[in-house]
Design a protein around this motif. Structure first.
Motif, PDB file in Angstrom:
ATOM      1  N   GLU A  29       0.834  -1.207   0.000  1.00 31.13           N
ATOM      2  CA  GLU A  29       0.000   0.000   0.000  1.00 31.13           C
ATOM      3  C   GLU A  29       0.868   1.256   0.000  1.00 31.13           C
ATOM      4  OE1 GLU A  29      -3.728   2.053   2.399  1.00 31.13           O
ATOM      5  OE2 GLU A  29      -2.913   0.146   3.114  1.00 31.13           O
ATOM      6  N   GLN A  30       1.938   1.245   0.785  1.00 29.32           N
ATOM      7  CA  GLN A  30       2.838   2.405   0.834  1.00 29.32           C
ATOM      8  C   GLN A  30       3.468   2.666  -0.533  1.00 29.32           C
ATOM      9  OE1 GLN A  30       6.437   1.850   3.081  1.00 29.32           O
ATOM     10  NE2 GLN A  30       6.831   4.040   3.235  1.00 29.32           N
ATOM     11  N   ARG A  34       2.699   6.003  -3.044  1.00 31.53           N
ATOM     12  CA  ARG A  34       3.778   6.892  -3.478  1.00 31.53           C
ATOM     13  C   ARG A  34       3.903   6.907  -4.998  1.00 31.53           C
ATOM     14  NH1 ARG A  34       8.611   9.681  -1.149  1.00 31.53           N
ATOM     15  NH2 ARG A  34       9.849  10.024  -3.005  1.00 31.53           N
ATOM     16  N   GLY A  35       3.832   5.733  -5.607  1.00 27.47           N
ATOM     17  CA  GLY A  35       3.920   5.636  -7.058  1.00 27.47           C
ATOM     18  C   GLY A  35       5.105   6.400  -7.625  1.00 27.47           C
ATOM     19  N   LEU A  36       4.847   7.192  -8.644  1.00 29.05           N
ATOM     20  CA  LEU A  36       5.897   7.972  -9.297  1.00 29.05           C
ATOM     21  C   LEU A  36       5.902   9.427  -8.839  1.00 29.05           C
ATOM     22  CD1 LEU A  36       5.636   6.440 -12.876  1.00 29.05           C
ATOM     23  CD2 LEU A  36       7.523   6.172 -11.251  1.00 29.05           C
ATOM     24  N   MET A  37       5.300   9.692  -7.678  1.00 31.19           N
ATOM     25  CA  MET A  37       5.307  11.061  -7.157  1.00 31.19           C
ATOM     26  C   MET A  37       6.728  11.584  -7.027  1.00 31.19           C
ATOM     27  SD  MET A  37       2.601  11.134  -4.025  1.00 31.19           S
ATOM     28  CE  MET A  37       0.861  10.903  -4.244  1.00 31.19           C
ATOM     29  N   TYR A  38       6.867  12.864  -7.283  1.00 28.76           N
ATOM     30  CA  TYR A  38       8.097  13.632  -7.092  1.00 28.76           C
ATOM     31  C   TYR A  38       9.205  13.315  -8.094  1.00 28.76           C
ATOM     32  CZ  TYR A  38       5.606  14.230  -2.732  1.00 28.76           C
ATOM     33  OH  TYR A  38       4.622  14.460  -1.802  1.00 28.76           O
ATOM     34  N   ARG A  39       8.984  12.359  -8.984  1.00 28.74           N
ATOM     35  CA  ARG A  39      10.020  12.047  -9.981  1.00 28.74           C
ATOM     36  C   ARG A  39      10.020  13.155 -11.027  1.00 28.74           C
ATOM     37  NH1 ARG A  39      10.850   6.153 -10.208  1.00 28.74           N
ATOM     38  NH2 ARG A  39      10.380   5.515  -8.084  1.00 28.74           N
ATOM     39  N   PRO A  53      -4.806  -4.744  -4.931  1.00 34.10           N
ATOM     40  CA  PRO A  53      -5.305  -5.813  -4.048  1.00 34.10           C
ATOM     41  C   PRO A  53      -6.642  -6.388  -4.512  1.00 34.10           C
ATOM     42  CG  PRO A  53      -5.695  -3.693  -3.036  1.00 34.10           C
ATOM     43  CD  PRO A  53      -4.944  -3.432  -4.330  1.00 34.10           C
ATOM     44  N   GLY A  54      -6.652  -7.024  -5.666  1.00 35.22           N
ATOM     45  CA  GLY A  54      -7.880  -7.612  -6.188  1.00 35.22           C
ATOM     46  C   GLY A  54      -8.297  -6.957  -7.489  1.00 35.22           C
TER      47      GLY A  54
END
Length: 137
Positions: A29-30, A34-39, A53-54
């Motif tokens: 989940e963490q 966060r994904g690609l944030m701030y890149r 999750p499903g």
């Protein structure tokens, strides 16, 4: 601060000549939050693969995401069920495929179209050689 994610390779099934995308795997989940944030940059042969999750019609937004992205929504059989191209950065608009999906591949904007990734395409995830070598230690 960056945290290292496990990596893998995503290919288009049935194609013997590329492309192969080196993807970071967002499994927790963490990591998904966060994904690609701030890149600020990402190579055109790189991306991030989200393990959701499903099966659901998952919604994504571009909060704190500076890169324009293509979002490729993939079902449990690795078939593409939706592609959102050139999604506007730094927005909180929820974006969905309109079909149940289990994985979401984020690539730089225009990369999906360049390589013919569209609804109905089948993708394949393979282990990255560096990750495989680490696992063998």
């Amino acid at each position: 601060q960056e945290f290292k994610l496990e990596r893998g390779n995503v290919e288009i099934a049935g194609r013997s000549h590329g492309p192969t995308f080196v993807v970071e795997l967002a499994k927790t989940e963490q990591q998904r939050n966060r994904g690609l944030m701030y890149r600020r940059e990402m190579a055109d042969d790189h991306g991030m693969l989200f393990f959701m999750p499903g099966d659901s019609d998952w919604a994504f937004y571009m909060r704190n995401t500076y890169l324009p992205l293509d979002m490729v929504f993939i079902d449990a059989q690795w078939r593409v069920v939706g592609v959102l191209a050139n999604v506007t950065p730094l927005t909180e608009t929820l974006r969905r495929a309109g079909a149940p999906n289990r994985y979401v591949l984020e690539l730089n904007a225009h990369v999906a179209k360049k390589h013919g990734i569209r609804v109905g395409s089948v993708l394949r995830l393979t282990a990255d050689s560096a990750s495989a070598a680490q696992a063998g230690k």
